[in-house]
Design an enzyme around this catalytic site. Structure first.
Site, PDB file in Angstrom:
ATOM      1  N   CYS A 277    -126.464  60.274 -39.808  1.00 49.66           N
ATOM      2  CA  CYS A 277    -126.165  61.663 -39.443  1.00 49.66           C
ATOM      3  C   CYS A 277    -127.438  62.473 -39.169  1.00 49.66           C
ATOM      4  O   CYS A 277    -128.468  62.270 -39.797  1.00 49.66           O
ATOM      5  CB  CYS A 277    -125.436  62.357 -40.577  1.00 49.66           C
ATOM      6  SG  CYS A 277    -123.927  61.552 -41.052  1.00 49.66           S
TER       7      CYS A 277
ATOM      8  N   ARG B 111    -130.759  58.061 -33.810  1.00 50.40           N
ATOM      9  CA  ARG B 111    -130.503  57.678 -35.200  1.00 50.40           C
ATOM     10  C   ARG B 111    -129.165  56.973 -35.363  1.00 50.40           C
ATOM     11  O   ARG B 111    -128.914  56.359 -36.384  1.00 50.40           O
ATOM     12  CB  ARG B 111    -130.528  58.921 -36.088  1.00 50.40           C
ATOM     13  CG  ARG B 111    -131.889  59.601 -36.132  1.00 50.40           C
ATOM     14  CD  ARG B 111    -131.795  60.951 -36.787  1.00 50.40           C
ATOM     15  NE  ARG B 111    -131.407  60.836 -38.176  1.00 50.40           N
ATOM     16  CZ  ARG B 111    -132.259  60.873 -39.191  1.00 50.40           C
ATOM     17  NH1 ARG B 111    -133.532  61.007 -38.952  1.00 50.40           N
ATOM     18  NH2 ARG B 111    -131.840  60.765 -40.427  1.00 50.40           N
TER      19      ARG B 111
ATOM     20  N   TRP C 218    -122.342  60.016 -38.550  1.00 53.59           N
ATOM     21  CA  TRP C 218    -122.182  58.567 -38.643  1.00 53.59           C
ATOM     22  C   TRP C 218    -121.177  58.377 -39.771  1.00 53.59           C
ATOM     23  O   TRP C 218    -121.468  58.676 -40.928  1.00 53.59           O
ATOM     24  CB  TRP C 218    -123.530  57.938 -38.974  1.00 53.59           C
ATOM     25  CG  TRP C 218    -123.567  56.442 -38.918  1.00 53.59           C
ATOM     26  CD1 TRP C 218    -123.747  55.665 -37.810  1.00 53.59           C
ATOM     27  CD2 TRP C 218    -123.453  55.540 -40.020  1.00 53.59           C
ATOM     28  NE1 TRP C 218    -123.737  54.332 -38.156  1.00 53.59           N
ATOM     29  CE2 TRP C 218    -123.563  54.223 -39.500  1.00 53.59           C
ATOM     30  CE3 TRP C 218    -123.259  55.695 -41.395  1.00 53.59           C
ATOM     31  CZ2 TRP C 218    -123.479  53.089 -40.301  1.00 53.59           C
ATOM     32  CZ3 TRP C 218    -123.186  54.560 -42.178  1.00 53.59           C
ATOM     33  CH2 TRP C 218    -123.298  53.276 -41.637  1.00 53.59           C
TER      34      TRP C 218
ATOM     35  N   ASN D 136    -125.461  65.908 -44.460  1.00 58.79           N
ATOM     36  CA  ASN D 136    -125.828  64.488 -44.463  1.00 58.79           C
ATOM     37  C   ASN D 136    -125.821  64.030 -45.912  1.00 58.79           C
ATOM     38  O   ASN D 136    -126.200  64.791 -46.798  1.00 58.79           O
ATOM     39  CB  ASN D 136    -127.249  64.280 -43.929  1.00 58.79           C
ATOM     40  CG  ASN D 136    -127.338  64.519 -42.450  1.00 58.79           C
ATOM     41  OD1 ASN D 136    -126.321  64.732 -41.795  1.00 58.79           O
ATOM     42  ND2 ASN D 136    -128.555  64.497 -41.928  1.00 58.79           N
ATOM     43  N   GLY D 137    -125.468  62.787 -46.145  1.00 59.13           N
ATOM     44  CA  GLY D 137    -125.480  62.270 -47.509  1.00 59.13           C
ATOM     45  C   GLY D 137    -124.068  61.966 -47.970  1.00 59.13           C
ATOM     46  O   GLY D 137    -123.133  61.920 -47.166  1.00 59.13           O
TER      47      GLY D 137
ATOM     48  N   GLU E  80    -136.089  37.710 -38.358  1.00 58.27           N
ATOM     49  CA  GLU E  80    -136.288  38.930 -37.570  1.00 58.27           C
ATOM     50  C   GLU E  80    -135.842  38.719 -36.121  1.00 58.27           C
ATOM     51  O   GLU E  80    -135.227  39.595 -35.519  1.00 58.27           O
ATOM     52  CB  GLU E  80    -137.764  39.354 -37.658  1.00 58.27           C
ATOM     53  CG  GLU E  80    -138.153  40.583 -36.862  1.00 58.27           C
ATOM     54  CD  GLU E  80    -137.391  41.854 -37.231  1.00 58.27           C
ATOM     55  OE1 GLU E  80    -136.689  41.888 -38.252  1.00 58.27           O
ATOM     56  OE2 GLU E  80    -137.485  42.828 -36.457  1.00 58.27           O
TER      57      GLU E  80
ATOM     58  N   LYS F  86    -132.903  40.920 -34.346  1.00 56.63           N
ATOM     59  CA  LYS F  86    -133.071  41.699 -33.095  1.00 56.63           C
ATOM     60  C   LYS F  86    -131.926  41.407 -32.139  1.00 56.63           C
ATOM     61  O   LYS F  86    -131.352  42.315 -31.546  1.00 56.63           O
ATOM     62  CB  LYS F  86    -134.390  41.350 -32.387  1.00 56.63           C
ATOM     63  CG  LYS F  86    -135.664  41.858 -33.006  1.00 56.63           C
ATOM     64  CD  LYS F  86    -135.878  43.341 -32.925  1.00 56.63           C
ATOM     65  CE  LYS F  86    -135.258  44.117 -34.026  1.00 56.63           C
ATOM     66  NZ  LYS F  86    -135.852  44.398 -35.236  1.00 56.63           N
TER      67      LYS F  86
ATOM     68  N   GLU G 184    -128.635  42.896 -33.363  1.00 53.97           N
ATOM     69  CA  GLU G 184    -128.607  44.360 -33.298  1.00 53.97           C
ATOM     70  C   GLU G 184    -128.360  44.887 -31.890  1.00 53.97           C
ATOM     71  O   GLU G 184    -127.550  45.788 -31.698  1.00 53.97           O
ATOM     72  CB  GLU G 184    -129.954  44.936 -33.762  1.00 53.97           C
ATOM     73  CG  GLU G 184    -130.179  44.907 -35.239  1.00 53.97           C
ATOM     74  CD  GLU G 184    -131.565  45.450 -35.590  1.00 53.97           C
ATOM     75  OE1 GLU G 184    -131.654  46.252 -36.523  1.00 53.97           O
ATOM     76  OE2 GLU G 184    -132.556  45.059 -34.951  1.00 53.97           O
TER      77      GLU G 184
ATOM     78  N   HIS H 178    -128.707  21.063 -43.480  1.00 48.86           N
ATOM     79  CA  HIS H 178    -127.856  21.148 -44.668  1.00 48.86           C
ATOM     80  C   HIS H 178    -126.605  21.969 -44.391  1.00 48.86           C
ATOM     81  O   HIS H 178    -126.164  22.747 -45.232  1.00 48.86           O
ATOM     82  CB  HIS H 178    -128.642  21.717 -45.850  1.00 48.86           C
ATOM     83  CG  HIS H 178    -129.764  20.835 -46.274  1.00 48.86           C
ATOM     84  ND1 HIS H 178    -129.575  19.659 -46.967  1.00 48.86           N
ATOM     85  CD2 HIS H 178    -131.099  20.902 -46.046  1.00 48.86           C
ATOM     86  CE1 HIS H 178    -130.747  19.070 -47.168  1.00 48.86           C
ATOM     87  NE2 HIS H 178    -131.689  19.815 -46.618  1.00 48.86           N
TER      88      HIS H 178
ATOM     89  N   LYS I 250    -130.655  54.404 -37.268  1.00 48.81           N
ATOM     90  CA  LYS I 250    -132.098  54.185 -37.366  1.00 48.81           C
ATOM     91  C   LYS I 250    -132.586  54.340 -38.801  1.00 48.81           C
ATOM     92  O   LYS I 250    -133.420  53.600 -39.273  1.00 48.81           O
ATOM     93  CB  LYS I 250    -132.826  55.191 -36.463  1.00 48.81           C
ATOM     94  CG  LYS I 250    -134.339  55.080 -36.488  1.00 48.81           C
ATOM     95  CD  LYS I 250    -134.800  53.788 -35.862  1.00 48.81           C
ATOM     96  CE  LYS I 250    -136.300  53.599 -35.909  1.00 48.81           C
ATOM     97  NZ  LYS I 250    -136.644  52.161 -35.763  1.00 48.81           N
TER      98      LYS I 250
HETATM   99  C1  G6P Z   1    -131.864  50.396 -40.518  1.00 46.37           C
HETATM  100  C2  G6P Z   1    -132.497  50.217 -39.153  1.00 46.37           C
HETATM  101  C3  G6P Z   1    -133.444  49.016 -39.169  1.00 46.37           C
HETATM  102  C4  G6P Z   1    -134.467  49.182 -40.278  1.00 46.37           C
HETATM  103  C5  G6P Z   1    -133.808  49.416 -41.635  1.00 46.37           C
HETATM  104  C6  G6P Z   1    -134.829  49.816 -42.687  1.00 46.37           C
HETATM  105  O1  G6P Z   1    -131.003  49.343 -40.773  1.00 46.37           O
HETATM  106  O2  G6P Z   1    -131.505  50.032 -38.177  1.00 46.37           O
HETATM  107  O3  G6P Z   1    -134.110  48.923 -37.929  1.00 46.37           O
HETATM  108  O4  G6P Z   1    -135.268  48.041 -40.328  1.00 46.37           O
HETATM  109  O5  G6P Z   1    -132.858  50.480 -41.536  1.00 46.37           O
HETATM  110  O6  G6P Z   1    -135.399  51.051 -42.309  1.00 46.37           O
HETATM  111  P1  G6P Z   1    -136.770  51.596 -42.861  1.00 46.37           P
HETATM  112  O7  G6P Z   1    -136.926  52.936 -42.225  1.00 46.37           O
HETATM  113  O8  G6P Z   1    -136.625  51.674 -44.352  1.00 46.37           O
HETATM  114  O9  G6P Z   1    -137.826  50.629 -42.460  1.00 46.37           O
END
Ligand code: G6P
Length: 615
Positions: free
Chosen positions: A2, A28, A81, A107-108, A488, A492, A495, A511, A610
């Protein structure tokens, strides 16, 4: 997650700046948006599901003329969100109370909202949404006996959970009350306006003079400025800070997506991460923000690295760096798991919290738990002044510049680079020789140009992506220091391209997951020429024997590895410590091109946020 924007001016219509602010926060992640405006005819609320563009259309229809818009010079806005209730118009913020006189965005998460709602319903309040936020709006309205600030603070005292809020009321023209506990909120103090936002990127178009509220702060915002109080209504003083980057840093500057812009920015970002932090003659790193003299560093017995998502993967690379360079037992931990595990940490342990945003709720809670238990805590954040950076009290900033794309790229390479410098410094207080230290210093200095050379492979990577873009499943395999990079790479592509992908230790594939391999499941094998590579080449052969096509990330000139894969993406020859950095850049570009070819919304992937400020 949010986003909140608030705008207060004597003469500028609020609607334009509010919508522009929401646009800046779109990155975000959100699923509905809304605006509330205050004018001489009371409060007007406009909400819409979907994108900010839809809300903008609605606002343009409702406020057709300049004169319509000019009536409202104060307002609040929100991108939601969904947490409590579906992403519908009714659940979108702002929420109203008091017969439409009061509007509030939040937010929260309000944890005791169900009990509060039952109490309010008994007193005759009618609820229009399924959200926890509406409860706060109703509570403030019931406490409002003429002093807006005190009504909000009384309401917030009843609330358990986390919040960043902004509220306006027809009964209090020219005034906005904002407050924070656990969700970020900052206030830009401009010449002709005051701008509130959950993220400074919505403010810099107006001013770079910003006050960051702290947990427990409540503030009265007017066109003239801001006064901050505690929840007991005692004035508190908060410093105005200058944001050290400008609008250009958060705009696309000709790129099609923020993600590719940020991939491209990596050489410069990494130069900034490294600048002034290496001491070639002593063969070590200089990290003043850590504020840990050699004696304290030498006394540390164990390291715990906490993070979520991409930051967790960087932390996992950290394990290899600290264990190999500093002989320091290191456990990377997912922050939510860590915080609820009653973790065994104490004064001999060093906890490093990795967070690009510095606001991730679980990472923040893990930091607090570690501080409570007496551990030494450091933050490794990108956003200056963020909550984790402040609460950890010491640490290292990445200086990678604002990262807007939800899929993190430059933050990962900057985190690994910073961890490498930290491990080097730690190592030099222990058994790492001057010679080894000096070797690492010159390796680290090369990182920006090495990354630039991988970026130059962009066209070749795009070509390879074309061959595999329609796959529904992919595997990424790596071993040792490259295993987290395999995770990672898979993250990617999940995502942004919505391809089901799994990262595996190369040896673990046989395995179980090998049962899933066929000619329809490409395997991306991380084959940088480092110790253990021959074994991964063996795993590649196992994949090929099951007809799986293999894309290898291979070192320049390594004909042996290249001979075993269907398609090779070439990276420069580097030492083991740097191999995750050059490899991941190739994987970022691969994921980007696959997503582009699949027509995905790269910068705003579905369901993702984000900065995850709820647990
Ligand atoms: C969310 C984002 C990721 C990020 C993660 C941790 O899931 O979509 O891209 O890696 O949060 O965020 P931070 O700001 O703590 O690195």
């Amino acid at each position: 997650m949010c986003g909140i924007v608030g705008f207060a001016s004597f003469s500028t219509p609020a609607v334009g700046p509010l919508v522009n602010g929401l646009r800046r926060l779109e990155y975000r992640g959100y699923d509905s948006a809304g605006v509330a405006l205050q004018g001489s005819d009371g409060i007007r609320v406009y909400k819409q599901t979907g994108k900010v563009a839809e809300l903008d259309k609605l606002l343009k229809e409702a406020l057709k003329t300049e004169a319509d818009r000019a009536k409202y010079t104060i307002g609040i806005a929100h991108t939601r969100w969904a947490t409590h209730g579906l992403p519908t118009r009714a659940n979108a913020h702002p929420h109203v109370a008091d017969d439409g006189n009061l509007a509030l965005v939040h937010n929260g998460i309000i944890e005791n909202y169900a009990a509060l709602r039952t109490g309010l319903e008994k007193r005759g309040c009618r609820f229009l949404s399924q959200t926890d936020t509406e409860v706060v709006a109703q509570l403030v309205a019931t406490f409002d006996k003429g002093d807006f600030l005190s009504a909000v603070s009384q309401a917030l005292k009843q609330v358990e959970g986390t919040y960043g809020i902004a509220t306006i009321s027809a009964k209090h023209p020219g005034e906005m009350i904002v407050a924070r506990k656990g969700s970020p909120l900052c206030i830009g103090v401009g010449e002709h306006e005051t701008v509130v936002a959950s993220d400074v990127s919505a403010i810099v178009a107006y001013t770079r003079q910003v006050i960051y509220l702290k947990d427990g702060d409540i503030a009265r915002v007017t066109p003239e400025g801001v006064t901050v109080y505690s929840l007991d209504n005692a004035p508190v003083s908060r410093e105005v800070q200058e944001v050290d980057w400008d609008l250009g840093a958060i705009e696309k500057g000709g790129y099609e997506h923020f993600m590719i812009k940020e991939i491209d920015e990596q050489p410069d970002a990494l130069r900034n991460t490294i600048r002034g932090r290496l001491d070639a003659s002593a063969g070590t790193a200089v990290l003043a923000g850590l504020n840990l003299p050699p004696r304290e560093l030498a006394a540390i017995r164990r390291l715990v690295i906490i993070g979520c998502g991409t930051s967790l993967h960087a932390g996992m690379v950290g394990k290899y760096l600290f264990e190999n360079l500093a002989d320091l037992p290191t456990s990377p931990e997912q922050a939510a798991e860590f915080r609820y595990s009653n973790p065994i940490v104490g004064p001999d342990d060093w906890v490093i919290a990795l967070s690009q945003s510095g606001e991730t709720a679980d990472t923040l809670a893990a930091v607090r738990e570690s501080i409570r238990k007496g551990a030494l805590v450091s933050g490794l954040c990108n956003v200056v002044g963020s909550t984790i950076a402040r609460e950890a009290g010491r640490g290292v900033y990445l200086h990678a510049g604002p990262e807007i794309s939800v899929a993190s790229t430059k933050a990962f390479t900057a985190q690994v680079t910073a961890l490498l410098m930290m491990a080097l410094k730690m190592g030099r207080t222990r058994r790492l020789s001057h010679e080894e230290g000096a070797r690492l210093v010159s390796e680290i200095e090369r990182i920006p140009e090495l990354v630039a050379s991988v970026i130059q492979q962009n066209d070749a990577i795009a070509k390879i992506a074309e061959k595999y873009a329609q796959a529904n499943d992919m595997f990424f395999i790596g071993r040792g220091i490259l295993y987290p990079t395999a995770l990672e790479g898979a993250l990617k592509i999940k995502e942004i391209a919505y391809v089901h992908a799994e990262g595996y230790q190369a040896a673990e594939l046989k395995h179980g997951p090998i049962a899933l391999l066929s000619d329809k499941t490409p395997v991306v094998a991380l084959l940088a020429d480092i110790p253990g590579k021959e074994k991964t080449v063996g795993n590649v052969q196992e994949c090929r024997a099951r007809q799986a096509p293999v894309i290898g990330i291979v070192t320049e000139g390594d004909a042996e590895a290249a001979a075993h894969v269907n398609d090779a993406i070439v990276i420069p020859r580097v030492s083991t410590e740097l191999s995750p950095i050059v490899t991941v850049v190739a994987l970022q570009l691969f994921a980007y091109h696959v997503a582009r070819l699949r027509g995905c919304e790269i910068d705003q992937p579905r369901n993702l946020a984000k900065s995850v400020t709820v647990e």
